[in-house]
Motif scaffolding. Structure first.
Motif, mmCIF file in Angstrom:
data_model
loop_
_atom_site.group_PDB
_atom_site.id
_atom_site.type_symbol
_atom_site.label_atom_id
_atom_site.label_comp_id
_atom_site.label_asym_id
_atom_site.label_seq_id
_atom_site.Cartn_x
_atom_site.Cartn_y
_atom_site.Cartn_z
ATOM 1 N N ASN A 1 0.969 -1.265 0.048
ATOM 2 C CA ASN A 1 0.058 -0.083 0.165
ATOM 3 C C ASN A 1 0.956 1.223 0.004
ATOM 4 O OD1 ASN A 1 -2.663 -1.101 -0.033
ATOM 5 N ND2 ASN A 1 -1.983 -2.139 1.873
ATOM 6 N N SER A 2 2.004 1.077 -0.385
ATOM 7 C CA SER A 2 3.065 2.121 -0.318
ATOM 8 C C SER A 2 2.991 2.972 -1.774
ATOM 9 C CB SER A 2 4.142 1.874 0.020
ATOM 10 O OG SER A 2 4.967 1.183 -1.037
ATOM 11 N N LYS A 3 3.625 3.901 -1.962
ATOM 12 C CA LYS A 3 3.834 4.747 -3.227
ATOM 13 C C LYS A 3 4.860 3.745 -4.187
ATOM 14 C CE LYS A 3 5.155 8.801 -2.116
ATOM 15 N NZ LYS A 3 5.552 10.442 -2.005
ATOM 16 N N LYS B 1 21.208 -11.887 9.336
ATOM 17 C CA LYS B 1 22.800 -12.143 9.037
ATOM 18 C C LYS B 1 23.136 -10.965 8.169
ATOM 19 C CE LYS B 1 23.190 -16.944 10.335
ATOM 20 N NZ LYS B 1 23.556 -18.247 10.088
ATOM 21 N N VAL B 2 22.560 -10.937 7.017
ATOM 22 C CA VAL B 2 23.172 -9.884 5.858
ATOM 23 C C VAL B 2 23.106 -8.544 6.480
ATOM 24 C CG1 VAL B 2 22.713 -9.143 3.692
ATOM 25 C CG2 VAL B 2 22.672 -11.669 4.025
ATOM 26 N N ARG B 3 21.710 -8.252 6.984
ATOM 27 C CA ARG B 3 21.716 -7.025 7.636
ATOM 28 C C ARG B 3 22.565 -6.582 8.594
ATOM 29 N NH1 ARG B 3 15.458 -7.691 7.155
ATOM 30 N NH2 ARG B 3 15.045 -6.484 5.332
ATOM 31 N N GLN B 4 22.927 -7.515 9.441
ATOM 32 C CA GLN B 4 23.732 -7.058 10.470
ATOM 33 C C GLN B 4 25.135 -6.620 9.755
ATOM 34 O OE1 GLN B 4 25.018 -10.341 12.922
ATOM 35 N NE2 GLN B 4 23.049 -9.706 14.152
ATOM 36 N N LYS B 5 25.551 -7.393 8.575
ATOM 37 C CA LYS B 5 27.042 -7.035 7.885
ATOM 38 C C LYS B 5 26.857 -5.532 7.159
ATOM 39 C CE LYS B 5 28.904 -11.500 7.511
ATOM 40 N NZ LYS B 5 30.177 -11.489 7.971
ATOM 41 N N VAL B 6 25.784 -5.216 6.898
ATOM 42 C CA VAL B 6 25.545 -3.865 6.020
ATOM 43 C C VAL B 6 24.804 -2.921 6.819
ATOM 44 C CG1 VAL B 6 26.110 -4.979 3.825
ATOM 45 C CG2 VAL B 6 23.618 -4.699 4.992
ATOM 46 N N SER B 7 24.720 -2.994 8.296
ATOM 47 C CA SER B 7 23.863 -2.146 9.049
ATOM 48 C C SER B 7 24.404 -0.716 8.988
ATOM 49 C CB SER B 7 24.095 -2.527 10.452
ATOM 50 O OG SER B 7 25.560 -2.322 10.903
ATOM 51 N N ASP B 8 25.905 -0.344 8.556
ATOM 52 C CA ASP B 8 26.267 1.003 8.297
ATOM 53 C C ASP B 8 25.678 1.450 7.363
ATOM 54 O OD1 ASP B 8 27.972 -1.202 7.082
ATOM 55 O OD2 ASP B 8 28.831 0.488 6.258
ATOM 56 N N LEU B 9 25.098 1.082 6.284
ATOM 57 C CA LEU B 9 24.312 1.554 4.836
ATOM 58 C C LEU B 9 23.119 2.084 5.299
ATOM 59 C CD1 LEU B 9 25.609 -1.334 2.579
ATOM 60 C CD2 LEU B 9 26.753 0.896 3.000
ATOM 61 N N LYS B 10 22.705 1.733 6.313
ATOM 62 C CA LYS B 10 21.187 2.164 6.880
ATOM 63 C C LYS B 10 19.923 1.972 5.797
ATOM 64 C CE LYS B 10 22.844 5.017 10.762
ATOM 65 N NZ LYS B 10 23.894 4.093 10.820
ATOM 66 N N LEU B 11 20.206 0.765 5.095
ATOM 67 C CA LEU B 11 19.144 0.577 4.270
ATOM 68 C C LEU B 11 17.765 0.115 5.065
ATOM 69 C CD1 LEU B 11 21.284 -1.531 1.605
ATOM 70 C CD2 LEU B 11 20.647 0.816 1.445
ATOM 71 N N LYS B 12 16.745 0.588 4.391
ATOM 72 C CA LYS B 12 15.325 0.514 4.972
ATOM 73 C C LYS B 12 14.710 -0.856 4.626
ATOM 74 C CE LYS B 12 14.470 4.833 3.384
ATOM 75 N NZ LYS B 12 13.650 5.731 3.074
ATOM 76 N N ASP B 13 13.805 -1.459 5.559
ATOM 77 C CA ASP B 13 13.135 -2.638 5.279
ATOM 78 C C ASP B 13 11.678 -2.476 4.918
ATOM 79 O OD1 ASP B 13 12.608 -2.217 7.791
ATOM 80 O OD2 ASP B 13 13.104 -4.360 8.470
ATOM 81 N N LYS B 14 11.122 -1.123 5.232
ATOM 82 C CA LYS B 14 9.915 -1.059 4.925
ATOM 83 C C LYS B 14 9.646 0.439 4.417
ATOM 84 C CE LYS B 14 8.865 -2.111 9.410
ATOM 85 N NZ LYS B 14 10.106 -1.864 10.172
ATOM 86 N N PRO B 15 8.730 0.644 3.697
ATOM 87 C CA PRO B 15 8.351 2.091 2.947
ATOM 88 C C PRO B 15 8.582 3.267 3.914
ATOM 89 C CG PRO B 15 6.239 0.690 2.802
ATOM 90 C CD PRO B 15 7.379 -0.184 3.695
#
Ligand SMILES: [Zn+2]
Length: 218
Positions: free
Chosen positions: A179-181, A204-218
């Motif tokens: 329901n996001s844009k 596990k993957v997110r832990q390794k790239v946490s510094d990139l601050k990528l979002k997991d939801k809209p």
């Protein structure tokens, strides 16, 4: 001595940013046939409402998947077909364009690039127009390996340097975008439940790239 230093300099210059991070990408292009181009443009228009001259995307998101079996070779062979196999009727009703992904990662962590990362691939309903797909050889009963965790993290890091990537999700998480844009799917009923690649792997993957601050939801 001077010559050695000069040659060393040239050698370093020749290394791409992917290689600098220790990531090696093996090019293994699938057949992006004129018919695949035609069907991709048709899919972009019919499903995402986008009229384009080339089947390219502006990547904003990376979606991780698992193949639910097979090998790099068998999955490559499958994706290499332009048309969907006849058994996949739900998908076929929407388009006969075959599924594929930009990358596939073997259990030993080898990364294969099947097409340019900004070429259109059908792998995640509603989001294909902005998402790079990364398949991993594995399944529910064949959990993804630590080498795959590392390779996925490195690939995410590499692609984030190359494009304005804002989101990193697992295929099973794509529903939260519905329901996001960002969601572009003309048929509101076209949605299939997914469980790949699994929560543990994503953590596990997110832990390794946490510094990139990528979002997991809209
Ligand atoms: Zn998937």
């Amino acid at each position: 001595m001077k010559k050695v230093i000069f040659l060393l300099f040239i050698f370093v210059l020749n290394f791409s940013s992917a290689q600098n991070s220790g990531l090696k990408i093996v090019e293994k292009p699938i057949n992006y046939s004129p018919e695949r181009i035609r069907l991709s443009l048709e899919y972009l228009q019919d499903h995402h409402g986008l009229i384009q001259k080339t089947p390219t995307i502006v990547p904003k998101m990376i979606v991780l998947h698992y193949t639910a079996g097979g090998t790099v070779e068998s999955n490559f062979k499958y994706f290499n077909n332009t048309h969907l196999e006849s058994a996949r009727n739900t998908l076929k009703k929407q388009s006969t364009l075959n599924v594929s992904s930009q990358y596939i990662i073997d259990r030993d962590g080898t990364v294969y690039q099947l097409m340019e990362p900004n070429q259109f691939a059908r792998h995640t309903i509603g989001l294909n127009y902005c998402a790079i797909g990364v398949e991993n050889i594995g399944s529910k009963s064949q959990p993804l390996t630590d080498k795959q965790v590392e390779a996925n993290a490195q690939l995410v890091r590499y692609l984030t340097q190359k494009y304005k990537i804002e989101y990193l999700i697992g295929h099973s998480e794509y529903g939260v975008f519905r329901n996001s844009k960002l969601w572009k799917e003309s048929d509101p009923k076209y949605f299939t439940g997914k469980e790949d690649p699994g929560k543990e792997f994503m953590n596990k993957v997110r832990q390794k790239v946490s510094d990139l601050k990528l979002k997991d939801k809209p």
